[in-house]
Enzyme design. Structure first.
Site, PDB file in Angstrom:
ATOM      1  N   HIS A  41       0.835  -1.202   0.000  1.00 14.26           N
ATOM      2  CA  HIS A  41       0.000   0.000   0.000  1.00 14.26           C
ATOM      3  C   HIS A  41       0.874   1.259   0.000  1.00 14.26           C
ATOM      4  O   HIS A  41       0.518   2.262  -0.616  1.00 14.26           O
ATOM      5  CB  HIS A  41      -0.895   0.035   1.245  1.00 14.26           C
ATOM      6  CG  HIS A  41      -1.857  -1.103   1.331  1.00 14.26           C
ATOM      7  ND1 HIS A  41      -1.642  -2.196   2.133  1.00 14.26           N
ATOM      8  CD2 HIS A  41      -3.039  -1.327   0.705  1.00 14.26           C
ATOM      9  CE1 HIS A  41      -2.658  -3.030   2.021  1.00 14.26           C
ATOM     10  NE2 HIS A  41      -3.515  -2.546   1.149  1.00 14.26           N
ATOM     11  N   GLN A  65     -18.099  -7.076   0.290  1.00 20.06           N
ATOM     12  CA  GLN A  65     -17.225  -7.959  -0.479  1.00 20.06           C
ATOM     13  C   GLN A  65     -16.749  -9.164   0.320  1.00 20.06           C
ATOM     14  O   GLN A  65     -15.902  -9.915  -0.153  1.00 20.06           O
ATOM     15  CB  GLN A  65     -16.062  -7.182  -1.093  1.00 20.06           C
ATOM     16  CG  GLN A  65     -15.040  -6.639  -0.125  1.00 20.06           C
ATOM     17  CD  GLN A  65     -14.071  -5.686  -0.814  1.00 20.06           C
ATOM     18  OE1 GLN A  65     -14.388  -4.534  -1.047  1.00 20.06           O
ATOM     19  NE2 GLN A  65     -12.881  -6.170  -1.152  1.00 20.06           N
ATOM     20  N   LYS A 174      -1.265  -6.829  -7.901  1.00 21.77           N
ATOM     21  CA  LYS A 174      -1.375  -8.146  -7.253  1.00 21.77           C
ATOM     22  C   LYS A 174      -2.798  -8.678  -7.347  1.00 21.77           C
ATOM     23  O   LYS A 174      -3.013  -9.858  -7.579  1.00 21.77           O
ATOM     24  CB  LYS A 174      -0.928  -8.062  -5.801  1.00 21.77           C
ATOM     25  CG  LYS A 174      -1.143  -9.371  -5.102  1.00 21.77           C
ATOM     26  CD  LYS A 174      -0.496  -9.408  -3.760  1.00 21.77           C
ATOM     27  CE  LYS A 174      -0.980 -10.617  -3.035  1.00 21.77           C
ATOM     28  NZ  LYS A 174      -2.422 -10.484  -2.708  1.00 21.77           N
ATOM     29  N   ASP A 175      -3.781  -7.789  -7.169  1.00 24.42           N
ATOM     30  CA  ASP A 175      -5.183  -8.195  -7.322  1.00 24.42           C
ATOM     31  C   ASP A 175      -5.564  -7.988  -8.785  1.00 24.42           C
ATOM     32  O   ASP A 175      -6.319  -7.076  -9.136  1.00 24.42           O
ATOM     33  CB  ASP A 175      -6.079  -7.372  -6.392  1.00 24.42           C
ATOM     34  CG  ASP A 175      -5.818  -7.719  -4.938  1.00 24.42           C
ATOM     35  OD1 ASP A 175      -5.840  -8.916  -4.601  1.00 24.42           O
ATOM     36  OD2 ASP A 175      -5.544  -6.805  -4.153  1.00 24.42           O
ATOM     37  N   VAL A 201       4.476  -5.586  -4.787  1.00 28.00           N
ATOM     38  CA  VAL A 201       5.676  -5.492  -3.939  1.00 28.00           C
ATOM     39  C   VAL A 201       5.877  -6.851  -3.272  1.00 28.00           C
ATOM     40  O   VAL A 201       4.922  -7.477  -2.801  1.00 28.00           O
ATOM     41  CB  VAL A 201       5.500  -4.387  -2.870  1.00 28.00           C
ATOM     42  CG1 VAL A 201       6.737  -4.305  -1.981  1.00 28.00           C
ATOM     43  CG2 VAL A 201       5.240  -3.045  -3.540  1.00 28.00           C
ATOM     44  N   LEU A 209       3.477  -9.297  -1.025  1.00 25.77           N
ATOM     45  CA  LEU A 209       2.957  -8.771   0.237  1.00 25.77           C
ATOM     46  C   LEU A 209       1.427  -8.797   0.221  1.00 25.77           C
ATOM     47  O   LEU A 209       0.805  -8.503  -0.794  1.00 25.77           O
ATOM     48  CB  LEU A 209       3.449  -7.338   0.462  1.00 25.77           C
ATOM     49  CG  LEU A 209       4.944  -7.143   0.623  1.00 25.77           C
ATOM     50  CD1 LEU A 209       5.238  -5.767   1.217  1.00 25.77           C
ATOM     51  CD2 LEU A 209       5.584  -8.214   1.500  1.00 25.77           C
ATOM     52  N   SER A 210       0.847  -9.169   1.359  1.00 28.07           N
ATOM     53  CA  SER A 210      -0.602  -9.238   1.497  1.00 28.07           C
ATOM     54  C   SER A 210      -0.942  -9.077   2.975  1.00 28.07           C
ATOM     55  O   SER A 210      -0.181  -9.538   3.836  1.00 28.07           O
ATOM     56  CB  SER A 210      -1.100 -10.602   1.004  1.00 28.07           C
ATOM     57  OG  SER A 210      -2.400 -10.857   1.503  1.00 28.07           O
TER      58      SER A 210
HETATM   59  O1  PAF Z   1      -8.236  -4.108  -2.798  1.00 27.44           O
HETATM   60  C1  PAF Z   1      -8.840  -3.698  -1.789  1.00 27.44           C
HETATM   61  O2  PAF Z   1      -8.257  -3.384  -0.741  1.00 27.44           O
HETATM   62  C2  PAF Z   1     -10.362  -3.574  -1.837  1.00 27.44           C
HETATM   63  O3  PAF Z   1     -10.926  -4.557  -2.623  1.00 27.44           O
HETATM   64  C3  PAF Z   1     -10.830  -2.169  -2.288  1.00 27.44           C
HETATM   65  C4  PAF Z   1     -10.368  -1.867  -3.696  1.00 27.44           C
HETATM   66  C5  PAF Z   1     -10.293  -1.109  -1.342  1.00 27.44           C
HETATM   67  C6  PAF Z   1     -12.359  -2.121  -2.259  1.00 27.44           C
HETATM   68  O4  PAF Z   1     -12.848  -2.384  -0.992  1.00 27.44           O
END
Ligand code: PAF
Length: 309
Positions: A41, A65, A174-175, A201, A209-210
């Protein structure tokens, strides 16, 4: 400058407008997050700060989600550490709304539907996940539109369309599926924002990293390294213009007993459709994305590498 924490959309609008005026700003960047921030991040925030005059990061654990209430409760909440990380990167504003602020009437009746692109890969094991993620991303992208609280003349330098500041939003590569879906949503529904994908990263040993890595034991973490090793194998073959031989890379993952592989494929980066079989037997040419997901102990991990040859 110390970071300013705001919790309502109205505060976000007025503070970001004021900052744009003060800085004579021509651009605003948004970094959407769910908190529990790490170096990945920080890289998103750093890139946004390099490219924009005003940067907002959102911190919101989006219930929509999460399929499972236990996962939602278990998601780490680390607001003070998150603010410190964002401030160190030079982010101007942190937007950390409550669930009621984002969903004032409870769960929204109308949502963004991810469609078939949201049903495969991660979507197959997390039904509804991408509908929920896209719905909140749509809302966050709207909250973050720059200049909404500015006077009509806009006493700021302008480089955007029709006198508005440029607007960019930052997502991790990564996502990969989330990024592909956000790009499609923004293109298909004409959102006034440029989506910037930021490279993954990794720690020194290769693990992507996660926020979930903290739930791995030392032994599981060691086992999880096979994911990035297998991806690197494909990357090396693509760079060497060799056949990818996905089968042998899959065997490498299967040889690690603590890793329960869900999928490992080479796909088109935009549609996420598997690339033709012959890419695996003849030297790899073109653009692809190797994607992998596996459970290691209690933790589901995903990773990917772009392939280009
Ligand atoms: O990738 C994430 O952290 C989440 O899916 C996001 C994009 C902030 C939406 O909640």
């Amino acid at each position: 400058m110390p970071i300013k924490l705001v919790t309502t959309a109205a505060e976000l609008r007025s503070h970001s407008a004021r900052l744009l005026m003060q800085k004579q700003g021509a651009s605003q960047g948004l970094v959407p997050t769910m908190g529990a921030l790490h170096e990945g991040h920080a890289q998103l925030a750093r890139t946004a700060v390099e490219q924009n005059d005003v940067v907002v990061a959102s911190i919101f654990v989006n219930p929509l989600q999460f399929g499972d209430a236990v996962d939602l409760d278990r998601y780490p909440r680390t607001l003070d550490a998150d603010l410190a990380l964002l401030e160190a990167e030079g982010v101007d504003l942190a937007f950390a709304p409550s669930v009621d602020e984002v969903y004032p009437g409870g769960e929204p009746l109308v949502r963004v539907t991810a469609g078939p692109l949201g049903e495969k890969w991660e979507g197959a094991s997390r039904p509804g996940h991408f509908d929920g993620a896209l719905t909140v991303v749509a809302k966050l992208l709207h909250y973050g539109i720059p200049g909404a609280g500015l006077p009509p003349s806009g006493a700021f330098a302008s480089s955007g369309v029709a006198g508005l500041p440029a607007y960019r939003a930052y997502f991790g590569q990564k996502d990969a599926q989330q990024l592909a879906l956000v790009r499609r949503m923004v293109a298909d529904l004409n959102f006034p924002v440029d989506i910037v994908g930021v490279p993954t990263v990794r720690s020194a040993d290769g693990l992507a990293l996660s926020s979930r890595n903290r739930f791995l034991s030392d032994e599981q973490r060691e086992a999880a390294l096979v994911l990035s090793r297998a991806l690197r194998l494909l990357e090396d073959r693509a760079n060497a213009h060799e056949p990818l031989d996905l089968g042998s890379a899959q065997d490498l993952v299967a040889s690690q007993p603590l890793v329960d592989l869900d999928y490992f494929e080479v796909v088109d980066p935009g549609t996420l459709e598997p690339l033709a079989e012959n890419c695996r037997e003849t030297p790899f040419r073109g653009e692809g994305l190797a994607i992998i997901a596996a459970k290691v102990g209690p933790v589901r991990l995903i990773d990917n590498v772009p392939l280009s040859s």
